[in-house]
Design an enzyme around this catalytic site. Structure first.
Site, short mmCIF file in Angstrom:
data_model
loop_
_atom_site.label_atom_id
_atom_site.label_comp_id
_atom_site.label_asym_id
_atom_site.label_seq_id
_atom_site.Cartn_x
_atom_site.Cartn_y
_atom_site.Cartn_z
N ARG A 58 -4.39 -1.24 -6.10
CA ARG A 58 -4.42 -2.47 -5.30
C ARG A 58 -3.91 -2.19 -3.89
O ARG A 58 -4.48 -2.68 -2.91
CB ARG A 58 -3.61 -3.58 -5.96
CG ARG A 58 -4.23 -4.11 -7.25
CD ARG A 58 -3.48 -5.33 -7.76
NE ARG A 58 -3.61 -6.45 -6.82
CZ ARG A 58 -2.79 -7.50 -6.81
NH1 ARG A 58 -1.77 -7.57 -7.64
NH2 ARG A 58 -2.99 -8.48 -5.94
N CYS B 258 4.45 -7.81 -2.15
CA CYS B 258 3.62 -7.54 -3.34
C CYS B 258 2.38 -8.42 -3.21
O CYS B 258 1.85 -8.57 -2.12
CB CYS B 258 4.41 -7.81 -4.62
SG CYS B 258 5.06 -9.50 -4.76
#
Length: 283
Positions: free
Chosen positions: A179, A238
């Protein structure tokens, strides 16, 4: 008092104390009702349930990330309803290596409540050790939770833009490597990371049994990442300001306190198409 982690042995020994409150924070991003169903089926005796979307976040807006910070007054009221007061030792847990429960740990610390700790190893370790579970709802005596006017709830996107390339600061992304690199993005509409961020996947903080690594090992890991940057100049990010708290807690355990959270994180950053995006690994 514990302000970082408690072991399953420590919690089991204190489970009947009225000044200890346990909060179950189980949550699944792909099934927001799953955690509450799991809580109803069985939880640590006396535990309250905190829902990431409903209790620990506010509604999503066109400018926000996926888990905007909760309304301060509403959260403080809910904490009081759960029986948490100024002197209460709070223990938070989940079934996913602490990745959800750390959100409540961080929120409480930001509200000035130092007596909050993550259950090290979480519910998986508790159940492996055949410790008790209950499907009964707890009897709660409401308390007054003191609510500060200005909680220390991290930094905004403008601050991140100002520091992301500064040698005096470090931006750390807790998401999985694929990611971060942009190779795979199963949740958000844009793949990649904030330019200048380095990647430290939160699972790297854990031993094979799901507990945090020893403090000395955590310290060695983060000292390598910081490369001379002061802990108070570290900002964590995040996907939506949840799992990044795992790295904040790891730094606290390591004796490197003072790092901050960009609570909007990647899912807020990409709301503005003018903000830069990077892909690939850090050179």
């Amino acid at each position: 008092m514990s302000s970082t982690i408690v072991s399953t042995e420590q919690l089991a020994a204190q489970l009947d104390r009225p000044d200890w409150v346990v909060v179950d924070c189980r949550f699944t991003l792909t099934d927001p009702a799953a955690g509450q169903r799991a809580y109803a089926a069985g939880h640590i005796p006396g535990a309250r349930y905190a829902h990431l979307d409903d209790d620990l976040s506010s509604p999503i807006t066109p400018q926000s990330g996926r888990h905007p910070l909760p309304d301060r007054a509403a959260l403080c009221a809910r904490l009081g309803q759960w029986g948490i007061g100024a002197e209460t030792q709070v223990v938070v847990y989940d079934d996913s290596f602490g990745s959800m429960a750390v959100r409540l740990w961080w929120l409480l610390r930001g509200l000035g409540h130092a007596k909050v700790a993550l259950l090290d190893g979480g519910l998986p370790k508790w159940t492996r050790e055949k410790r008790p579970l209950s499907d009964a709802l707890p009897t709660v005596a409401p308390q007054h939770f003191p609510c500060p006017d200005e909680p220390a709830w991290g930094v905004d996107a403008a601050t991140v833009e100002a520091i992301r390339l500064a040698p005096s600061h470090r931006l750390i992304d807790a998401r999985p490597e694929q990611r971060y690199s942009g190779e795979r993005e199963p949740i958000d509409s844009v793949a990649g990371h904030i330019p200048g961020a380095v990647n430290w996947v939160f699972e790297e903080n854990l031993d094979l049994d799901g507990t945090y690594l020893p403090a000395a090992e955590l310290r060695d890991n983060f000292m390598g990442i910081l490369n001379g940057v002061a802990p108070e100049n570290v900002v964590h990010t995040c996907g939506s300001g949840v799992t990044a708290c795992h790295n904040i807690l790891a730094m606290e355990i390591a004796g490197l306190p003072g790092s901050k959270l960009y609570s909007g994180s990647w899912s807020e950053w990409i709301r503005d198409p003018q903000r830069p995006v990077a892909t690939g690994d850090v050179a």
